[in-house]
Write a protein that holds these residues in place. Structure first.
Motif, mmCIF file in Angstrom:
data_model
loop_
_atom_site.group_PDB
_atom_site.id
_atom_site.type_symbol
_atom_site.label_atom_id
_atom_site.label_comp_id
_atom_site.label_asym_id
_atom_site.label_seq_id
_atom_site.Cartn_x
_atom_site.Cartn_y
_atom_site.Cartn_z
ATOM 1 N N GLY A 94 0.833 -1.113 -0.024
ATOM 2 C CA GLY A 94 0.127 -0.074 -0.202
ATOM 3 C C GLY A 94 0.767 1.453 0.014
ATOM 4 O O GLY A 94 2.246 1.201 -0.042
ATOM 5 N N ALA A 103 -6.242 0.291 5.941
ATOM 6 C CA ALA A 103 -6.880 -0.860 5.607
ATOM 7 C C ALA A 103 -7.297 -1.877 6.441
ATOM 8 O O ALA A 103 -8.275 -2.558 6.595
ATOM 9 N N LYS A 255 -8.753 -2.247 0.175
ATOM 10 C CA LYS A 255 -7.517 -1.563 -0.400
ATOM 11 C C LYS A 255 -7.971 -0.621 -1.412
ATOM 12 O O LYS A 255 -8.810 -0.709 -2.333
#
Ligand SMILES: Cc1ncc(COP(=O)(O)O)c(C=O)c1O
Length: 369
Positions: A94, A103, A255
């Protein structure tokens, strides 16, 4: 419950949120104080910069910035999986580990769930859980500024869904040992996710009793790592989470699809291929810490020995800590006063190059001697 604005209603837990206050930028310091030079030692970045392999990879990536990145960062995850000895499907990348904390909160927590962390630690977890309206217990650190794992285990209740441990911790630089972690895990119910944030892993991994939680085999542990610290990519935003496949699969559902960016993905891949740069970084941080400890001992400055790339200085009062930080700032040394972290008498200094550490020492002498 909603809080009344003039026109817009905003949930109470957002209204009460204190946004993260970042360290001062170079431009801000230049504009305010016009110092002869600036040493940016406030945000635990890598003062060596990043690997030359990264700059090369970034230059190449400019040819494809019109295309969306691979939403699953497959090449990066493959490289990481090989390095870490896990399956690709146990990793999610990420835009920084902070994004992955977000997340985790979006995937596994809902309003009124309960989460636990320390009172003095990285603020990302507090912010992301408050955004979800989660109830939190913030457990005081031990007297030697470490996560108090027994007290955290005592605070678990039927609503507890997540525990966050930064290891080593920021801003204290302290760590919990493998044995302490194992004893702690034996007390934690299997339906509670334990998030271990190892942002400073590369600076602590050689300690014989440091727990490398990837590979310890717990079904309810998610480990966070980042390219922002030892790898020197804070500005690009790449981090990753490693955990049991089922949990990672669930995190993919929430995500943000196209992070990290194309450039960030190839930069992280290139960074992994240059372990010499990590060695140089560790060497700079190791010698810089010894130099700082020696300086502090010689000048009666209290500090907490650190296993990260920053050291927490402890003053008698908030007033002293503020005065120190302000006077340093005027001389171009940007430090982090730790009021926002719940440690008002603390000041954090990132370990920099010899030149930057000398700038710190010279400024100290200029102020106090
Ligand atoms: C413990 C810890 N976790 C996460 C972060 C943020 O890392 P990232 O840049 O990967 O979001 C920091 C940054 O200071 C940190 O200290």
């Amino acid at each position: 419950m909603l809080v009344e604005h003039k026109h817009i209603k905003i949930p109470w837990h957002i209204e009460e949120l204190h946004p993260y206050v970042p360290g001062k930028t170079l431009a801000e310091v230049r504009a305010a104080y016009h110092p002869a030079r600036i040493s940016k030692l406030a945000s635990n970045e890598n003062r060596l910069g990043c690997s030359p392999k990264v700059t090369e990879a970034i230059a190449k990536s400019l040819a494809v910035v019109q295309d969306y990145p691979d939403s699953a960062s497959r090449d990066l995850c493959r490289l990481l999986a090989r390095k870490l000895g896990v399956k690709d499907t146990q990793i999610i990348a990420g835009a920084g580990s902070e994004s992955l904390i977000g997340a985790l909160a979006r995937t596994f927590l809902q309003q009124r769930d309960h989460a636990i962390t320390a009172d003095v630690t990285f603020l990302g977890f507090r912010i992301q859980t408050q955004i979800r309206g989660v109830e939190r217990d913030l457990i005081p650190l031990t007297k030697d500024y470490r996560f108090d794992l027994p007290a955290i285990a005592d605070a678990v209740n039927d609503q507890t869904r997540m525990i966050y441990i930064a290891n080593p911790n920021n801003p204290t630089g302290t760590y919990v040992t493998k044995t302490e972690f194992e004893v702690f895990m034996s007390r934690i119910p299997e339906d509670v996710i334990v998030v271990v944030d190892e942002a400073y892993f590369e600076f602590a991994e050689d300690e014989p009793d440091y727990p490398n939680t990837i590979g310890m085999g717990y079904d309810n542990v998610v480990t966070l790592r980042t390219f922002s610290k030892a790898y020197g990519l804070a500005g690009l935003r790449v981090g990753y989470a490693v955990g049991p496949e089922e949990l990672i699969r669930d995190m993919y559902k929430v995500k943000f699809t196209f992070e990290p960016s194309v450039t960030a993905q190839v930069a992280a891949e290139a960074a992994l291929s240059d372990q010499d740069f990590i060695e140089k970084t560790r060497e700079m941080v190791g010698t810089g810490k010894e130099r700082l400890y020696h300086f502090c001992d010689s000048n009666g400055l209290r500090y907490v020995p650190s296993y990260a790339n920053a050291v927490m200085l402890v003053f008698k009062s908030e007033t002293e800590a503020n005065h120190f930080t302000q006077e340093m700032l005027k001389r171009g040394v940007i430090l982090r006063q730790l009021n926002g972290f719940g440690m008002p008498n603390g000041v954090r200094i990132t370990i920099g190059t010899d030149r930057e550490m000398k700038h710190f020492e010279d400024s100290y002498k200029d102020i106090y001697l």
